[in-house]
Design an enzyme around this catalytic site. Structure first.
Site, PDB file in Angstrom:
ATOM      1  N   ASP A 182       2.184   5.095  -8.989  1.00  0.00           N
ATOM      2  CA  ASP A 182       3.244   5.600  -8.109  1.00  0.00           C
ATOM      3  C   ASP A 182       3.804   4.521  -7.189  1.00  0.00           C
ATOM      4  OD1 ASP A 182       1.194   5.218  -6.326  1.00  0.00           O
ATOM      5  OD2 ASP A 182       1.110   7.287  -5.607  1.00  0.00           O
ATOM      6  N   GLY A 183       3.324   3.288  -7.352  1.00  0.00           N
ATOM      7  CA  GLY A 183       3.823   2.170  -6.544  1.00  0.00           C
ATOM      8  C   GLY A 183       3.021   1.886  -5.293  1.00  0.00           C
ATOM      9  N   SER A 184       2.085   2.753  -4.942  1.00  0.00           N
ATOM     10  CA  SER A 184       1.292   2.530  -3.737  1.00  0.00           C
ATOM     11  C   SER A 184       0.327   1.367  -3.945  1.00  0.00           C
ATOM     12  CB  SER A 184       0.510   3.793  -3.366  1.00  0.00           C
ATOM     13  OG  SER A 184      -0.357   4.171  -4.422  1.00  0.00           O
ATOM     14  N   ALA A 185       0.017   0.678  -2.866  1.00  0.00           N
ATOM     15  CA  ALA A 185      -0.846  -0.503  -2.944  1.00  0.00           C
ATOM     16  C   ALA A 185      -2.298  -0.105  -3.164  1.00  0.00           C
ATOM     17  CB  ALA A 185      -0.728  -1.320  -1.664  1.00  0.00           C
TER      18      ALA A 185
END
Length: 403
Positions: free
Chosen positions: A64-67
């Site tokens: 989802d693009g979260s780090a």
């Protein structure tokens, strides 16, 4: 591009100069370690300019693009190393291997007479850390792929333990593996806010001696925080802990009710922090939590917290109030509160009282004591001259005390 100023050595010196200018790397040993260890060698996918900028360098993301993993912001790295107070010869455990950069700094600080062990649950992360450490002459640092809350008992006890990942809870392993009088530094989350807390072990108690605002990639598997939307479009969300009696469904539609806005007459400058208000409230009020408003909610005037993505809110039954701010002069702002629901005006007044209490001593910090979860209340010493709040987590209990 200026090839002279882009040399790693020049950029690294500038990075440390900036860190010093904002008040971190106060220890000469921390300053020297940061001037020595080549951060760019641990983030080969970044430009050398980004490697030495005061930013987090993301090295792995979720779908989802979260780090998922990163090299932390250098000023925060220095701040936490100051808190850790490493001494030559210390045995050190790091939870969250990241790129290996922090472990290399720890090795510089403890020197040849000490030892550093770093642990991470993600095998890709530990492989990357191992590669970076080997490439920089740090083969002696032990890298272990393991769930962080288990620690590394094979190399215990440790004089110092540091987390480079956000934690909601403290597992039993850290009482078992931290030596008496040892220090533990952890970005710890409670009541919706995260602080880098430096604890000193005193028997079964971990007692804070410093706290700094921070934000970190959260540790996997710690599910003690709850969240829920309070508007029909999902633009405004509350975050609270499992020991709190907050029910977000009871607040559905509260923001559509008439709001009560109260201003406190307390002023702050444009660059002046006011996060101490939130921290102080956690020491005596179990209703405090975090509110987060999307840009659309702010632009529509539905919910306008002081800091949209993270501001403190007081919640009671079907009502809430949150911290607000307004510009009064060019570089001067007034703090206040906005309330909604049956008790909205009352909660807003209470929040303004908290603002005024903070204003009397803006530098005051609560004391946080951490105990294993099973510690009976009768075994916890309370200073009766202080307000306190007992926060029950899954594996630990926090006692937050405030004047």
């Amino acid at each position: 591009m200026n090839t002279i100023t882009s040399k790693p050595e020049v950029l690294r010196a500038a990075m440390v100069d900036h860190i010093k200018a904002v008040g971190h790397a106060t220890s000469p040993a921390v300053e020297q370690a940061m001037r020595t260890v080549p951060r760019h060698d641990f983030v080969p996918g970044a430009t050398v300019e980004d490697a030495y900028a005061d930013i987090a360098v993301i090295t792995k993301r979720a779908s989802d693009g979260s780090a998922l993993s990163c090299a932390s912001v250098p000023t925060v790295v220095a701040m936490m190393l100051d808190q850790l107070q490493v001494q030559p010869g210390n045995r050190i455990l790091e939870i969250g291997a990241g790129t290996g950069y922090n472990a290399a700094l720890l090795a510089q600080l403890t020197g040849p007479g000490g030892a550093v062990t770093t642990v991470d649950i993600d095998s890709e992360v530990t492989a990357g850390a191992r590669s970076g450490l080997n490439a920089t002459g740090n083969e002696h640092i032990e890298v272990i792929t393991r769930d962080g809350p288990l620690g590394a008992p094979e190399n215990a006890p440790y004089d110092r333990i540091i987390f480079t990942v956000g934690a909601w809870d403290l597992a039993p392993a850290f009482w078992e593996q931290l030596a008496p009088g040892g220090r533990l530094v952890v970005p710890l989350r409670w009541r919706g806010q995260t602080r880098s807390v430096a604890f000193v072990r005193d028997g079964d108690a971990l007692v804070s001696d410093s706290m700094e605002l921070c934000g970190f990639v959260p540790m996997l598997g710690q599910e003690g925080e709850r969240s829920g939307s309070i508007d029909a479009d999902g633009l405004v969300t509350l975050f609270w802990d499992i020991d709190q009696t907050i029910d977000a469904t009871r607040l559905t539609g509260a923001l559509d009710q008439t709001k009560e806005t109260i201003w406190s007459d307390v002023m702050v400058g444009s660059e002046e922090p006011f996060d101490g208000i939130w921290l102080r409230i956690t020491g005596h009020d179990s209703r405090i939590c975090r509110i987060s408003a999307d840009r659309a909610a702010v632009e529509a005037g539905l919910c306008t917290p002081a800091i949209p993505i993270r501001s403190p809110a007081l919640v009671e039954d079907d009502s809430l109030a949150y911290l607000a701010i307004r510009k009064v002069e060019q570089r001067s702002y007034e703090l206040g509160a906005i309330g909604h629901g049956t008790y909205g005006a009352h909660l807003a007044r209470q929040l303004c009282d908290e603002i005024e209490a903070w204003n009397h001593d803006r530098n005051a910090r609560p004391c946080v004591r951490a105990y294993p979860a099973g510690t009976p209340t009768s075994a916890i010493p309370f200073d009766q001259s202080l307000n306190h709040e007992v926060i029950q987590k899954s594996a630990s209990r926090l006692v937050v005390s405030v004047d």
